[in-house]
Design an enzyme around this catalytic site. Structure first.
Site, PDB file in Angstrom:
ATOM      1  N   SER A  57       0.856  -1.195   0.000  1.00 53.82           N
ATOM      2  CA  SER A  57       0.000   0.000   0.000  1.00 53.82           C
ATOM      3  C   SER A  57       0.886   1.238   0.000  1.00 53.82           C
ATOM      4  CB  SER A  57      -0.883   0.019   1.255  1.00 53.82           C
ATOM      5  OG  SER A  57      -0.081   0.252   2.400  1.00 53.82           O
ATOM      6  N   ASP A  94      -1.391  -1.718  -3.888  1.00 57.22           N
ATOM      7  CA  ASP A  94      -2.733  -1.769  -3.305  1.00 57.22           C
ATOM      8  C   ASP A  94      -3.260  -0.331  -3.150  1.00 57.22           C
ATOM      9  OD1 ASP A  94      -4.920  -3.009  -2.066  1.00 57.22           O
ATOM     10  OD2 ASP A  94      -4.001  -2.989  -0.077  1.00 57.22           O
ATOM     11  N   HIS A  95      -4.438  -0.073  -3.656  1.00 61.24           N
ATOM     12  CA  HIS A  95      -5.087   1.246  -3.533  1.00 61.24           C
ATOM     13  C   HIS A  95      -4.233   2.414  -4.038  1.00 61.24           C
ATOM     14  CE1 HIS A  95      -8.587  -0.281  -1.431  1.00 61.24           C
ATOM     15  NE2 HIS A  95      -7.782  -1.021  -0.708  1.00 61.24           N
ATOM     16  N   HIS A 233     -12.038  -6.827  -1.659  1.00 60.65           N
ATOM     17  CA  HIS A 233     -11.228  -6.185  -0.608  1.00 60.65           C
ATOM     18  C   HIS A 233     -11.914  -6.407   0.738  1.00 60.65           C
ATOM     19  CE1 HIS A 233      -8.351  -3.471  -2.863  1.00 60.65           C
ATOM     20  NE2 HIS A 233      -9.031  -4.075  -3.830  1.00 60.65           N
ATOM     21  N   SER A 236     -10.967  -9.709   5.683  1.00 63.44           N
ATOM     22  CA  SER A 236     -10.497 -10.348   6.916  1.00 63.44           C
ATOM     23  C   SER A 236     -11.687 -10.910   7.686  1.00 63.44           C
ATOM     24  CB  SER A 236      -9.734  -9.336   7.782  1.00 63.44           C
ATOM     25  OG  SER A 236      -8.392  -9.241   7.327  1.00 63.44           O
ATOM     26  N   ASN A 276      -8.402  -9.970  -0.756  1.00 60.75           N
ATOM     27  CA  ASN A 276      -7.430  -9.159  -0.020  1.00 60.75           C
ATOM     28  C   ASN A 276      -7.567  -9.329   1.488  1.00 60.75           C
ATOM     29  OD1 ASN A 276      -6.959  -8.096  -2.554  1.00 60.75           O
ATOM     30  ND2 ASN A 276      -7.126  -5.959  -1.907  1.00 60.75           N
TER      31      ASN A 276
HETATM   32  P1  13P Z   1      -8.878  -6.182   5.525  1.00 64.49           P
HETATM   33  O1  13P Z   1      -8.722  -4.920   6.304  1.00 64.49           O
HETATM   34  O2  13P Z   1     -10.242  -6.765   5.713  1.00 64.49           O
HETATM   35  O3  13P Z   1      -7.825  -7.172   5.841  1.00 64.49           O
HETATM   36  O4  13P Z   1      -8.771  -5.804   3.970  1.00 64.49           O
HETATM   37  C1  13P Z   1      -7.519  -5.588   3.378  1.00 64.49           C
HETATM   38  C2  13P Z   1      -7.618  -4.971   2.024  1.00 64.49           C
HETATM   39  O5  13P Z   1      -8.657  -4.869   1.408  1.00 64.49           O
HETATM   40  C3  13P Z   1      -6.363  -4.508   1.426  1.00 64.49           C
HETATM   41  O6  13P Z   1      -6.577  -3.844   0.207  1.00 64.49           O
HETATM   42  O1  G3H Z   2      -6.781  -1.658   2.354  1.00 70.04           O
HETATM   43  C1  G3H Z   2      -5.828  -1.284   3.029  1.00 70.04           C
HETATM   44  C2  G3H Z   2      -4.791  -2.237   3.468  1.00 70.04           C
HETATM   45  O2  G3H Z   2      -5.200  -2.947   4.608  1.00 70.04           O
HETATM   46  C3  G3H Z   2      -3.499  -1.527   3.684  1.00 70.04           C
HETATM   47  O3  G3H Z   2      -3.533  -0.797   4.865  1.00 70.04           O
HETATM   48  O4  G3H Z   2      -3.004   1.459   4.013  1.00 70.04           O
HETATM   49  O5  G3H Z   2      -2.730   0.903   6.446  1.00 70.04           O
HETATM   50  O6  G3H Z   2      -1.164  -0.038   4.744  1.00 70.04           O
HETATM   51  P1  G3H Z   2      -2.543   0.482   5.025  1.00 70.04           P
HETATM   52 ZN    ZN Z   3      -8.444  -2.790   0.118  1.00 68.42          ZN
END
Ligand code: 13P
Ligand code: G3H
Ligand code: ZN
Length: 331
Positions: A57, A94-95, A233, A236, A276
């Site tokens: 990220s 990521d993002h 996404h 978890s 994810n």
């Molecule tokens: P979680 O916070 O549910 O683990 O999702 C992670 C995520 O989407 C990272 O892009």
């Molecule tokens: O979707 C976000 C991921 O969990 C990454 O988290 O931006 O705190 O690294 P972060």
């Molecule tokens: Zn995400």
């Protein structure tokens, strides 16, 4: 000078998603910010023979340094060979929130990027995503776009409420942008605090079950873009035993409920090709570290608590690959 992911021995997500879609499983996308997380991901995926997407990220880049993270992914390719199983490895942003960030990652060896234009207007999202796709595809890099907004925290962006993906937009978005995969919003959210117990119902076994994911939206999307790789996404599951362990050893995590694993298994069997997971790993590591330090207050060698944290994380990821995503044995 630009570095291609091919020189680093990485792969893009194209073929992995095609196989996952046909095989009814999802590729794990695990976030990493440090050495122990990377070791745990790689060891778990090698031992379960699973392909893997290493996610970075922009927060991770700020925390650990972009050059170091990229070179760690390069090292990952050598490391899995050493472990005796050459699993396919994708290095994914990521993002990503700007064209410039995506370009920087593409130029420095990432094989896949996400351009998250979901917070923009539909037209702006298309424009931004299309621009990233044009640059990425010229370099053989695959692109994930997003339609719909997930609640929760993504780096510095906090979305309080989710907006479900509108199935009537997906065909148009995919054809206008040329993206390779699409992240959708069907009720998952980012972070550990997804649902409060008050938002859930208890099943016969007394387990708290959150509001059902909108599988109807996913099905409608599948009808409109058959076979197109979908990304989930915020997946978890917030394992209750790990939250309990965190709190038993001095933590103060809130009572919280995540996405039930059976729902993720169901999603993985559908067009969802990438799932994810970040928060569960954070909880697993924190629980293990708290336990070691609470039981051994005199301990001050980081290896003595980061080692057990790494082992706990590896166990968690092996479980996900085998029992939840179904990616075990697919490398
Ligand atoms: P979680 O916070 O549910 O683990 O999702 C992670 C995520 O989407 C990272 O892009
Ligand atoms: O979707 C976000 C991921 O969990 C990454 O988290 O931006 O705190 O690294 P972060
Ligand atoms: Zn995400």
């Amino acid at each position: 000078m630009a570095t291609s992911y091919k020189e680093l021995g990485l792969v893009n997500s194209k073929e992995l998603f095609a196989k996952a879609g046909a095989g009814g499983y999802a590729i794990p996308a695990y976030n990493f910010n440090n050495l122990e997380q990377l070791q745990a991901i790689l060891q778990a995926c090698v031992e379960t023979k699973s392909p893997v997407i290493l996610q970075v990220s922009s927060g991770a880049r700020k925390y650990a340094n972009a050059t170091l993270l990229r070179n760690m992914a390069k090292g990952a390719v050598e490391y899995v060979k050493e472990l005796g199983c050459e699993i396919p490895i994708v290095l994914h942003l990521d993002h990503g929130d700007t064209f410039e960030l995506c370009k920087e990652c593409i130029d420095s060896g990432f094989s896949s990027v996400m351009i998250d234009g979901s917070h923009h207007s539909y037209e702006k999202n298309i424009e931004l995503t299309k621009r990233v796709v044009e640059y990425a595809h010229a370099h053989g890099v695959t692109v994930e776009g997003e339609l719909g907004v997930l609640a929760g925290i993504e780096d510095d962006v906090v979305a309080e409420h989710s907006t479900y993906t509108r199935p009537e937009e997906v065909e148009d978005f995919v054809s206008k942008t040329g993206v390779d995969s699409l992240a959708i919003s069907i009720g998952t959210s980012h972070g550990a605090n997804k649902f409060t117990p008050a938002q859930c119902e208890r099943n016969e076994e007394g387990i708290l079950i959150p509001p059902m994911l909108r599988f109807d939206i996913l099905e409608e999307i599948e009808k409109r873009i058959p076979g197109f790789p979908i990304v989930l996404h915020g997946s978890s599951s917030v394992p209750q035993d790990l939250v309990k362990e965190v709190n038993e050893y001095g933590g103060k995590m809130k009572d919280t409920v995540g996405i039930p694993e059976e729902w993720l298994r169901r999603a993985a069997k559908s067009a969802v090709c990438k799932i994810n997971i970040d928060s569960d790993g954070r909880i697993a590591m924190t629980a293990a570290i708290r336990k070691v330090l609470a039981e051994n207050p005199g301990e001050f060698d980081p290896r003595k608590y980061l080692g057990p944290a790494r082992d706990s994380l590896k166990k968690l990821y092996m479980h996900k690959n085998i029992n939840v995503l179904g990616s075990a044995g697919q490398a």
